[in-house]
Design an enzyme around this catalytic site. Sequence first.
Site, PDB file in Angstrom:
ATOM      1  N   GLY A  11      71.602-101.197  -7.690  1.00 52.49           N
ATOM      2  CA  GLY A  11      71.465-100.037  -8.561  1.00 52.49           C
ATOM      3  C   GLY A  11      72.329 -98.843  -8.221  1.00 52.49           C
ATOM      4  O   GLY A  11      71.982 -97.716  -8.563  1.00 52.49           O
ATOM      5  N   ASN A  13      75.162 -98.204  -9.544  1.00 56.07           N
ATOM      6  CA  ASN A  13      75.652 -97.681 -10.829  1.00 56.07           C
ATOM      7  C   ASN A  13      74.553 -96.920 -11.552  1.00 56.07           C
ATOM      8  O   ASN A  13      74.801 -95.895 -12.181  1.00 56.07           O
ATOM      9  CB  ASN A  13      76.183 -98.830 -11.690  1.00 56.07           C
ATOM     10  CG  ASN A  13      77.592 -99.235 -11.274  1.00 56.07           C
ATOM     11  OD1 ASN A  13      78.547 -98.509 -11.525  1.00 56.07           O
ATOM     12  ND2 ASN A  13      77.710-100.361 -10.621  1.00 56.07           N
ATOM     13  N   LEU A  81      72.983-109.014 -14.032  1.00 57.67           N
ATOM     14  CA  LEU A  81      73.672-110.296 -13.831  1.00 57.67           C
ATOM     15  C   LEU A  81      73.056-111.430 -14.635  1.00 57.67           C
ATOM     16  O   LEU A  81      72.813-112.512 -14.129  1.00 57.67           O
ATOM     17  CB  LEU A  81      73.692-110.641 -12.328  1.00 57.67           C
ATOM     18  CG  LEU A  81      74.400-109.609 -11.461  1.00 57.67           C
ATOM     19  CD1 LEU A  81      74.337-109.999  -9.998  1.00 57.67           C
ATOM     20  CD2 LEU A  81      75.858-109.432 -11.902  1.00 57.67           C
ATOM     21  N   LYS A  82      72.761-111.174 -15.895  1.00 59.59           N
ATOM     22  CA  LYS A  82      72.221-112.226 -16.753  1.00 59.59           C
ATOM     23  C   LYS A  82      73.039-112.201 -18.047  1.00 59.59           C
ATOM     24  O   LYS A  82      73.349-111.117 -18.548  1.00 59.59           O
ATOM     25  CB  LYS A  82      70.727-111.931 -17.039  1.00 59.59           C
ATOM     26  CG  LYS A  82      69.971-113.074 -17.706  1.00 59.59           C
ATOM     27  CD  LYS A  82      68.476-112.711 -17.781  1.00 59.59           C
ATOM     28  CE  LYS A  82      67.633-113.802 -18.409  1.00 59.59           C
ATOM     29  NZ  LYS A  82      68.104-114.231 -19.726  1.00 59.59           N
ATOM     30  N   ASN A  98      78.794-102.314 -20.880  1.00 60.62           N
ATOM     31  CA  ASN A  98      78.740-102.995 -19.580  1.00 60.62           C
ATOM     32  C   ASN A  98      79.876-102.511 -18.689  1.00 60.62           C
ATOM     33  O   ASN A  98      80.950-102.163 -19.172  1.00 60.62           O
ATOM     34  CB  ASN A  98      78.873-104.519 -19.801  1.00 60.62           C
ATOM     35  CG  ASN A  98      78.860-105.303 -18.501  1.00 60.62           C
ATOM     36  OD1 ASN A  98      77.949-105.141 -17.700  1.00 60.62           O
ATOM     37  ND2 ASN A  98      79.884-106.120 -18.281  1.00 60.62           N
ATOM     38  N   HIS A 100      82.419-103.700 -15.776  1.00 61.54           N
ATOM     39  CA  HIS A 100      82.948-104.904 -15.114  1.00 61.54           C
ATOM     40  C   HIS A 100      83.882-104.454 -13.991  1.00 61.54           C
ATOM     41  O   HIS A 100      84.753-103.593 -14.226  1.00 61.54           O
ATOM     42  CB  HIS A 100      83.703-105.784 -16.124  1.00 61.54           C
ATOM     43  CG  HIS A 100      84.259-107.024 -15.510  1.00 61.54           C
ATOM     44  ND1 HIS A 100      83.450-108.062 -15.084  1.00 61.54           N
ATOM     45  CD2 HIS A 100      85.517-107.364 -15.183  1.00 61.54           C
ATOM     46  CE1 HIS A 100      84.225-108.998 -14.550  1.00 61.54           C
ATOM     47  NE2 HIS A 100      85.471-108.594 -14.590  1.00 61.54           N
ATOM     48  N   ASP A 141      82.348-110.431 -21.233  1.00 60.59           N
ATOM     49  CA  ASP A 141      83.411-109.436 -20.930  1.00 60.59           C
ATOM     50  C   ASP A 141      84.437-109.358 -22.054  1.00 60.59           C
ATOM     51  O   ASP A 141      85.587-108.969 -21.836  1.00 60.59           O
ATOM     52  CB  ASP A 141      84.119-109.809 -19.616  1.00 60.59           C
ATOM     53  CG  ASP A 141      83.151-109.776 -18.441  1.00 60.59           C
ATOM     54  OD1 ASP A 141      83.283-110.618 -17.542  1.00 60.59           O
ATOM     55  OD2 ASP A 141      82.244-108.919 -18.441  1.00 60.59           O
TER      56      ASP A 141
HETATM   57  C1  GRF Z   1      78.748-104.400  -8.262  1.00 60.34           C
HETATM   58  O1  GRF Z   1      79.619-105.438  -7.821  1.00 60.34           O
HETATM   59  C2  GRF Z   1      79.228-103.917  -9.589  1.00 60.34           C
HETATM   60  O2  GRF Z   1      80.635-104.033  -9.672  1.00 60.34           O
HETATM   61  C3  GRF Z   1      78.627-104.863 -10.555  1.00 60.34           C
HETATM   62  O3  GRF Z   1      77.358-105.217  -9.999  1.00 60.34           O
HETATM   63  C4  GRF Z   1      77.411-105.040  -8.567  1.00 60.34           C
HETATM   64  C5  GRF Z   1      76.259-104.233  -8.071  1.00 60.34           C
HETATM   65  O4  GRF Z   1      76.144-103.076  -8.833  1.00 60.34           O
HETATM   66  N1  GRF Z   1      78.542-104.231 -11.845  1.00 60.34           N
HETATM   67  P1  GRF Z   1      74.873-102.070  -8.589  1.00 60.34           P
HETATM   68  O5  GRF Z   1      75.030-101.488  -7.209  1.00 60.34           O
HETATM   69  O6  GRF Z   1      73.597-102.901  -8.704  1.00 60.34           O
HETATM   70  O7  GRF Z   1      75.008-101.028  -9.661  1.00 60.34           O
END
Ligand code: GRF
Length: 191
Positions: A11, A13, A81-82, A98, A100, A141
Amino acid sequence: TRIAVMVSGGGTNLQALIDAQKSGIIHSGQIELVISNREDAYALERAKRNGIPALVAKQEEEMIRGLEEAEIDLVVLAGFLKILSPAFIRRFENRIINIHPALIPSFCGKGAYGLHVHEMALDYGVKVTGATVHFVNEVPDGGKIILQKAVEVREGDTPEVLQRRVMEQAEWIILPKATEMISEKILEGRI
Ligand code: GRF
């Protein structure tokens, strides 16, 4: 604009989005809900600490119900990641963005996520990589690009070191900026 952030892991981001809302970088919308497909995602801790309602959902029906109940206008995938189904994507047409961790069209598509993206960049020997925020469509993507930011690759970079640099110098900057841009467009009825 009512924003939901969908997560699966640490998390960082999400944290960047929370901080951007606090600092006013994001002012055309606010984070109303966090959805994780994993109950052990540290992102849930970040939501809790910031008073943001959170939902753990494994099935898309549960996710959709949570988004509808919270009357969400914009879905931000932040380390989610789904792969979402075409039905889900159609339900939120042009309302899902999203992040990437590469400069699309490089190092993207099925299977290109997390650390593996940086391994691919290092294996290829690129001197510049970065991150991309794009709209989500049925092609992994593949949606319209919104923002990109380049990051230099340095001699001796490991995938972990490169990932950290891309997160700090690109992801955590362009995801909040893109979220504000799209929130403002939705608020003004321009998309
Ligand atoms: C990171 O590799 C980011 O590039 C991708 O997901 C991974 C973890 O992101 N989007 P986060 O720390 O869970 O936001």
